[in-house]
Design a protein around this motif. Structure first.
Motif, PDB file in Angstrom:
ATOM      1  N   UNK A   1     133.793  72.615  62.350  1.00  0.00           N
ATOM      2  CA  UNK A   1     134.400  73.735  63.343  1.00  0.00           C
ATOM      3  C   UNK A   1     134.585  73.390  64.830  1.00  0.00           C
ATOM      4  N   UNK A   2     135.403  74.015  64.959  1.00  0.00           N
ATOM      5  CA  UNK A   2     136.274  73.916  65.950  1.00  0.00           C
ATOM      6  C   UNK A   2     136.027  73.787  67.417  1.00  0.00           C
ATOM      7  N   UNK A   3     136.724  73.712  67.935  1.00  0.00           N
ATOM      8  CA  UNK A   3     136.890  74.015  69.405  1.00  0.00           C
ATOM      9  C   UNK A   3     136.410  72.702  70.349  1.00  0.00           C
ATOM     10  N   UNK A   4     135.495  72.102  70.016  1.00  0.00           N
ATOM     11  CA  UNK A   4     135.126  71.261  71.238  1.00  0.00           C
ATOM     12  C   UNK A   4     136.073  71.213  72.408  1.00  0.00           C
ATOM     13  N   UNK A   5     135.661  70.994  73.492  1.00  0.00           N
ATOM     14  CA  UNK A   5     136.290  71.147  74.755  1.00  0.00           C
ATOM     15  C   UNK A   5     137.301  69.529  74.599  1.00  0.00           C
ATOM     16  N   UNK A   6     138.659  69.428  74.990  1.00  0.00           N
ATOM     17  CA  UNK A   6     139.204  68.406  75.054  1.00  0.00           C
ATOM     18  C   UNK A   6     139.152  67.611  76.681  1.00  0.00           C
TER      19      UNK A   6
ATOM     20  N   UNK B   1     139.614  74.838  62.512  1.00  0.00           N
ATOM     21  CA  UNK B   1     139.388  76.344  62.758  1.00  0.00           C
ATOM     22  C   UNK B   1     140.601  76.569  63.932  1.00  0.00           C
ATOM     23  N   UNK B   2     141.013  78.038  64.115  1.00  0.00           N
ATOM     24  CA  UNK B   2     141.727  78.233  64.863  1.00  0.00           C
ATOM     25  C   UNK B   2     141.405  78.047  66.222  1.00  0.00           C
TER      26      UNK B   2
ATOM     27  N   UNK C   1     136.915  77.622  57.073  1.00  0.00           N
ATOM     28  CA  UNK C   1     135.916  77.993  57.885  1.00  0.00           C
ATOM     29  C   UNK C   1     134.727  77.924  57.392  1.00  0.00           C
TER      30      UNK C   1
ATOM     31  N   UNK D   1     140.498  70.117  64.403  1.00  0.00           N
ATOM     32  CA  UNK D   1     141.544  71.015  64.488  1.00  0.00           C
ATOM     33  C   UNK D   1     141.434  71.992  63.282  1.00  0.00           C
TER      34      UNK D   1
ATOM     35  N   UNK E   1     147.738  66.905  74.533  1.00  0.00           N
ATOM     36  CA  UNK E   1     146.729  66.222  73.669  1.00  0.00           C
ATOM     37  C   UNK E   1     146.002  66.812  72.643  1.00  0.00           C
ATOM     38  N   UNK E   2     145.772  65.948  71.232  1.00  0.00           N
ATOM     39  CA  UNK E   2     145.589  66.771  70.128  1.00  0.00           C
ATOM     40  C   UNK E   2     144.200  67.181  70.383  1.00  0.00           C
ATOM     41  N   UNK E   3     143.601  68.382  70.074  1.00  0.00           N
ATOM     42  CA  UNK E   3     142.548  68.651  70.052  1.00  0.00           C
ATOM     43  C   UNK E   3     141.568  68.032  68.850  1.00  0.00           C
TER      44      UNK E   3
END
Lengths: 344, 473
Positions: free
Chosen positions: B453-458, B472-473, B113, B470, B465-467
């Motif tokens: 850090x994560x998330x970005x919309x796919x 962060x949770x 993180x 990847x 589809x692989x985020x």
């Protein structure tokens, strides 16, 4: 003398485990309730993301220091509670893997399955571990060789189950106050409502737990100082949350769950496992402990390691002190610690 | 019930040790990659760090939870043994928790993180702390296990009849521990580098010019780590064998199916038969003097035969069968050693290619390397079978037999239940792990890894589809 010190250390690890992992359990249980969309659920999960693994180690050191300082206690407890511990392990596995795996694929069935694993695992753990700890105090059928003579159903004592339920309720409360402190709306608001609307449940349970604990081995019902602290703290949690003092509310819920667990161990001593067959067969701090030299070695180890551990674990909470927010309206959804806003 | 408990302990331990060497080895390599990025600032190295870091985390998740099972299992299934050895054995386990697990688990959270929260130097220190924590954890476990193989630093309490720790330093200077631990570390480096090599070569083969190109750095790094690791692992393993000949002669004699004492001793490279009931197996390939060298370090060294040892042990410990399963000993030793030799040759080939800067262009190497990843898992399993089976019938060499150590209050039914549950859960987790490792190992390296850090919309696409980022949770 050293075996008394080590009893305190073991109790300290169990207490620390519930104070720290307790809010991780609560968040795990609540994440599908305070989070309606996938992003909101991930906000809740990411709030405990940096901490849950380090917090879980408190359980490992609690068990390992029992093995080192009180091998007879470790041996009798872990073999008696066999099937219950098997369930604990399954819950630990389901929960532990879910943190890492849930977000790895975007398939909604995948994340739903792991969310359920996280929720159920997080609920089962304080419940089952509570049963285990409660059973230590209420007594299990143990013979003169310190071998368990009962079956699985004998583990499900009323007091044990109630201890488990109390710890579950406290964990949920603790998780909710953590979310109030560490997330932004709407997750924060939903968590706050849970504290205010359902907080009376852990309050009543802690009060009844204190009375029942006292009644187990004495005639008196008046709670001792630590039990009183637990009761005051759990009431304060709800009260402080209602007043909007979010940090103080989290501090109170920490105290509530910590004092509850500590009070069990205080009541337990000088025994470590009570035998319901005969008090002559109790495992005690003296008869279950390792010899002097081993305890000295362990004391040196703990004296060296613990201060350092507390410092760097404390530091990690400082590093991730700001709130976790969900996506903003105009920009790309961004998950991760946001700049501090509102109350800290 | 003891047999079931043994099956269960073997199952959970072998399974756990599929993941542990990857954590130790790949963790070390990821730390090296991040150190390289810290020094040279090149974005390719950042992307590789995060790419392999993701694979590391997928693996660590299972490694941690299967490790929890081990700690509980000591007390659940082997309570009589735990009560007996706890004074000595419990210490290293508690040290493992206090020194190693806290370090590893706290800093892995900080690393996952902390990409954009921590200064680069501090963040780099985090992954090194994880790597050190993993290596320390292995150390304490090996101290504990080595004590079971060769008990030291204890006295027997005359009123309880139980061993008591009398000198903690003896645990650290135990020859079995020193050579065994170094051997495990090296085996972990072999495992980690073969995993990194497999993924890197696969990526290089798929798209050598474009997205696969940065993997030539990780391929090179893996070979550079693999070569000394496999060679040293074999040498250290050989020395461990000499130590074991001294303290656990049954283990080594059984590993050679050596029924009669010999001097000098030939090494049996391949035999037919030679199980516990067959004292005269058919030797297909024998190499003179080699066993003397391997077991004692001298050309004409003597190796005591199983028959002679059995006689000695009966005099010393009373009636009983002191010979471990010879078939498992013989073949686990050879599976481990022969695969190691093969990997050593493979590594040298890779080193030659790296030297000529031709690794990315070598069709055959790129084709074979992904398949080589299977070998360390076979070697590691074989190694543990060799050492744990070779200690039988003892649970603590010379002090307690395995049959004496099982929990008295646990019924067969309970063990059948737990064994079934573990097998089912482990299969499920293993399937999920494999699916994710394959998916993330084949993911295209992209510039999006530069941002943390994560998330970005796919982008909307059919499920699976692989985020993007990847971590962060």
């Amino acid at each position: 003398m050293l075996h008394t010190v080590w009893f305190v250390v073991v109790a300290f690890f169990w207490t620390g485990f519930f104070v720290l992992e307790g809010f991780d359990f609560g968040v795990g249980v609540l994440h599908m309730i305070v989070g309606r969309t996938d992003v909101e659920k991930r906000v809740a999960i990411n709030a405990i993301g940096p901490f849950w693994d380090g917090n879980e180690v408190w359980l490992i050191v609690a068990g390992a220091s029992m093995f080192a300082a009180f091998p007879a206690w470790y041996a009798t407890m872990f073999s008696s509670l066999y099937l219950a511990l098997l369930l604990v392990l399954v819950a630990l596995m389901a929960r532990g893997v879910s943190f890492e795996y849930r977000g790895k694929l975007t398939d909604s069935r995948w994340s739903a399955a792991w969310s359920w694993a996280l929720t159920v695992g997080s609920a089962l753990l304080p419940l089952l571990i509570g049963v285990a700890l409660g059973d230590l105090l209420v007594g299990l059928p143990i013979n003169a060789q310190h071998t368990y003579t009962g079956n699985f159903l004998d583990l499900l004592t009323g007091y044990g189950l109630f201890t488990g339920a109390t710890l579950l309720a406290l964990s949920v409360l603790h998780g909710a106050t953590f979310l109030v402190l560490k997330t932004t709306d709407p997750v924060r608001e939903r968590a706050r409502r849970i504290v205010l609307r359902l907080g009376w449940i852990p309050v009543l349970m802690v009060i009844w737990f204190s009375v029942w604990t006292r009644l187990l081995h004495s005639d008196r019902v008046v709670p001792d100082p630590v039990e009183s602290l637990a009761i005051v703290a759990v009431i304060a949690t709800v009260w402080l949350a209602a007043l909007g003092h979010e940090g103080a509310a989290f501090g109170a819920s920490s105290l509530a769950i910590g004092a509850t667990v500590a009070s069990l161990f205080i009541e337990l001593s000088p025994n470590v496992m009570v035998s319901s067959t005969s008090s002559a067969y109790n495992l005690t701090v003296s008869n279950a402990s390792s010899a002097h030299y081993a305890l000295v070695v362990m004391t040196v180890v703990a004296a060296l390691a613990l201060p350092v551990v507390l410092i760097y674990q404390g530091w990690s909470y400082y590093v991730f002190r700001s709130r976790v927010s969900g996506p903003r309206e105009t920009s790309e959804p961004k998950l991760g610690p946001a700049a501090s806003d509102g109350q800290g | 019930m003891v047999d079931l408990a043994r099956w269960q302990f073997a199952t959970t331990s072998i399974y756990h040790f599929l993941f542990v060497p990857v954590t130790i080895g790949l963790g070390f390599l990821v730390a090296l990659l991040q150190t390289a990025w810290y020094r040279n600032g090149r974005p390719e190295y950042l992307r590789l760090t995060r790419f392999f870091g993701t694979l590391l985390l997928i693996n660590v998740a299972i490694g941690v939870v299967t490790g929890l099972v081990q700690e509980f299992e000591f007390g659940m299934n082997w309570a009589t043994w735990a009560r007996y050895v706890g004074d000595v054995f419990g210490g290293p386990l508690a040290m493992e928790g206090l020194f190693a697990f806290f370090l590893e688990s706290t800093f892995i959270g900080l690393w996952v993180f902390g990409w954009e929260r921590l200064p680069r130097r501090v963040h780099l220190a985090c992954i090194w702390c994880v790597s050190i924590g993993a290596a320390l954890s292995a150390m304490f476990i090996m101290i504990a296990n080595s004590w079971m193989q060769h008990p030291v630093g204890y006295t027997i309490n005359h009123s309880t009849g139980q061993p008591q720790l009398s000198n903690v330093w003896d645990l650290f200077t135990n020859g079995t521990f020193i050579w065994g631990y170094v051997h495990v570390l090296l085996a972990s480096l072999v495992t980690g580098s073969l995993v990194m090599l497999a993924v890197s070569t696969w990526q290089l083969r798929r798209d050598p010019g474009g997205a696969g190109a940065p993997f030539r750095h990780s391929a090179r790094l893996s070979v550079i780590v693999l070569v000394p690791s496999i060679v040293l692992a074999m040498m250290v393993g050989s020395q461990l064998g000499v130590v074991e000949t001294k303290y656990q002669p049954m283990k080594i004699a059984a590993a050679e199916a050596q029924w009669e004492t010999c001097k000098p001793c030939s090494f049996s490279a391949f035999q037919i038969g030679g199980g516990s009931n067959d004292h005269t197996p058919s030797q297909i390939i024998e190499i003179p003097h080699l066993l003397s060298l391997l077991a004692t370090g001298s050309w004409n060294g003597e190796v005591k035969g199983l028959s002679q040892l059995q006689g000695e042990y009966e005099k010393r410990y009373g009636p009983g069968n002191y010979v471990p399963d010879v078939f498992i000993q013989y073949w686990s030793m050879r599976v481990m050693a022969y695969l190691a030799s093969l990997i050593a040759l493979f590594a040298l080939w890779g080193a030659w290619l790296v030297h000529r800067d031709g690794l990315a262009r070598s069709r055959w190497f790129l084709r074979l390397a992904p398949w080589a990843v299977i070998t360390p898992f076979l070697m590691n399993t074989a190694g543990w079978l060799l050492t744990e089976n070779g200690r039988q019938p003892w649970i603590v060499q010379g002090l307690m037999k395995t049959v004496e150590g099982a929990s008295r209050s646990v019924s067969e039914t309970q063990v059948i239940i737990s064994l079934t549950v573990f097998v089912l859960v482990y299969l499920l987790l293993g399937a999920a792990d494999l699916a994710l490792m394959l998916r993330y190992g084949r993911r295209e390296l992209s510039g999006e890894d530069d941002h943390s850090s994560g998330g970005g919309e796919d982008s909307p696409s059919p499920g699976g589809h692989v985020p993007v980022a990847a971590l962060t949770y």
